[in-house]
Design an enzyme around this catalytic site. Structure first.
Site, PDB file in Angstrom:
ATOM      1  CG  HIS A   1      -1.685  -1.236   1.459  1.00 23.21           C
ATOM      2  ND1 HIS A   1      -2.953  -1.467   0.990  1.00 23.21           N
ATOM      3  CD2 HIS A   1      -1.311  -2.369   2.102  1.00 23.21           C
ATOM      4  CE1 HIS A   1      -3.335  -2.691   1.348  1.00 23.21           C
ATOM      5  NE2 HIS A   1      -2.354  -3.260   2.018  1.00 23.21           N
TER       6      HIS A   1
ATOM      7  CB  SER B   1      14.814  22.176 -14.019  1.00 24.63           C
ATOM      8  OG  SER B   1      14.065  23.372 -14.121  1.00 24.63           O
TER       9      SER B   1
ATOM     10  CE  LYS C   1      13.087  19.513 -10.539  1.00 27.80           C
ATOM     11  NZ  LYS C   1      11.806  19.072 -10.122  1.00 27.80           N
TER      12      LYS C   1
ATOM     13  CD  GLU D   1      10.099  12.407 -14.780  1.00 26.48           C
ATOM     14  OE1 GLU D   1       9.153  13.184 -14.657  1.00 26.48           O
ATOM     15  OE2 GLU D   1      11.286  12.785 -14.786  1.00 26.48           O
TER      16      GLU D   1
END
Ligand code: ARG
Length: 459
Positions: free
Chosen positions: A156, A277, A283, A290
């Site tokens: 979970h 970024s 970043k 992704e």
């Protein structure tokens, strides 16, 4: 340009219709298979005395020249010639004259295109299986390297029990090996030779389809000419195996993305496999993971496109079938790319070892071990579960970890706690006790590493 099929036509094709029906923009990818299939067909025709040896020789030489032109990027595609088959036949006529027209004896483009995609796909499936193998080896190497690295296991998405990182990585390897098995299985039904089914009914000529199959290394010949030209099950089987594979990669990618966050802080991707970024200088993003997660959608799309294409299609060949190629090519291309990138991303990533103290502080990972301990003292599991629940609640109230509890404190909750309970509370002993077959204990994981090593060494 006069169409090879233009005999009964009085008007020429509308330019829009010509563009609409052309497949050459994408089916040119099949040129090598189309030529190899034609050469085998031609040799078979000669063997069966349907072509004279000299004619066959001329045709084969011409086809080989065309292959060289394609290989060198020198072949001039003619859009008005619709597809790869007619582009090659037209060029063959330019090269060797009207004898080129004899090549199409006893076949049709309907069986020819089936042959081409079957040959294409069996090669691609072999490559995909190798890429799975390669990713599998990388996972195995990582599993060996991190055999003492404990992470929280989740259910979970809540911290559940401590497990070896190796065990977690090998869970993904199990999935990949099933993917490889599905590819292997699809291969059996891809590897069937359809040529000689002609348009749909078979042919008047005394051909030897088994000889063509032998030349093209097909272990089996299709048995029903109507089925042969209309069957695309093998594409759907492949794409469905590919969709499952992408689903697996997407799940793994999701974990890599989570693990790269400061919240999880379990992995650092190499600079070579991350991006920055354009606005936030600090970043470093897990873009490969992704993109793989995102690309799974394209492959599901291919599967649904092919299923929809085939739904309600009457026998035998229908032009709809031309629409099978782009989803197929896209699925093949996407899967290969994603497997290669996943491998590069994992092989260069750094896994961060979690300090034991941090694991201990991270949420009662060994609570089940305490319940199991009480069961060993003869308490029914449900009761043990309740006592352990009270123990956890005590820790929460007093802002402490299980490991920080003294024996006296534990005994205040239940007199069944003895000195040896402290052993069951530790993270490392929790892992070592999961020694059931397939469990996360080190010796069990090592046993699986040995098994998987053998499995991956198999051809
Ligand atoms: N381009 C066609 C396809 O991909 C080849 C077969 C065409 N056959 C026909 N009768 N028009 O399916």
């Amino acid at each position: 340009m006069k169409k090879p099929w233009g005999g009964r036509f009085e008007k020429s094709t509308d330019a829009l219709m010509e563009r609409f029906s052309a497949s050459i923009a994408f089916d040119q990818a099949l040129y090598a298979y189309d030529i190899a299939g034609s050469i085998a067909h031609c040799k078979m025709l000669a063997k069966c005395r349907i072509l004279k040896p000299a004619e066959a020789k001329k045709i084969v030489t011409g086809l080989e020249k065309i292959r060289k032109e394609f290989d060198a990027g020198q072949f001039k595609i003619d859009e008005s010639l619709e597809d790869i088959h007619m582009n090659i036949e037209n060029r063959l006529t330019q090269l060797i004259g009207p004898v080129a027209g004899k090549l199409h004896t006893a076949r049709s483009r309907n069986d020819q295109i089936c042959l081409d995609i079957r040959m294409y796909l069996r090669d691609e499936v072999a490559e995909i299986m190798q890429a799975i193998q390669q990713l599998g080896k990388t996972l195995l190497t990582l599993a060996k390297k991190h055999i003492d690295h404990i992470i929280p296991g989740y259910t979970h998405l809540q911290r559940a029990q401590p497990v070896l990182l190796s065990h977690h990585l090998l869970a993904h390897l199990e999935m990949l090996l099933r993917d490889k098995g599905r590819m292997q299985d699809a291969l059996k039904r891809i590897n069937v030779m359809p040529l000689g089914s002609a348009a749909l009914a078979g042919t008047n000529f005394p051909i030897d389809r088994h000889y063509t199959a032998k030349l093209l290394k097909f272990p089996e010949v299709s048995h029903n000419s109507i089925d042969s030209v209309s069957d695309r099950d093998f594409l759907i089987e492949f794409t469905s195996a590919a969709a499952i594979l992408m689903m697996h990669l997407s799940r793994f990618a999701e974990e890599i993305i989570l693990w790269s966050s400061s919240e999880f802080d379990l992995i650092e991707l190499s600079d070579a496999f991350s991006t920055g970024s354009s606005i936030m200088p600090q970043k470093k993003n897990p873009d490969p993971a992704e993109l793989i997660r995102g690309k799974s959608g394209r492959v599901y799309g291919s599967l649904v496109a092919l299923l929809t294409l085939m739904k309600s299609l009457p026998l035998a060949y229908n032009r709809d079938l031309q629409e099978d190629k782009e989803p197929l090519f896209d699925a093949v291309h996407t899967v290969k790319l994603c497997l290669a990138v996943f491998d590069g991303m994992l092989a260069t990533a750094k896994f961060k070892k979690i300090p034991l103290a941090k694991l201990e502080a991270s949420g009662f990972l060994t609570a089940t071990d305490i319940a199991d301990y009480l069961v060993l003292q003869g308490i029914p599991f449900r009761e043990a579960h309740a006592i352990t629940g009270k123990t956890v609640s005590y820790c929460l109230k007093n802002n402490m970890t299980l490991e920080q509890m003294s024996l006296a404190e534990l005994q205040k909750i239940s007199s069944r706690f003895k000195k040896d309970v402290l052993d069951h509370i530790s993270i490392t002993s929790s892992v070592e006790r999961k020694a059931s077959y397939g469990g996360t204990a080190k010796k069990r994981v090592l046993e699986q590493i040995a098994r998987l090593k053998k499995e991956l060494a198999r051809k």
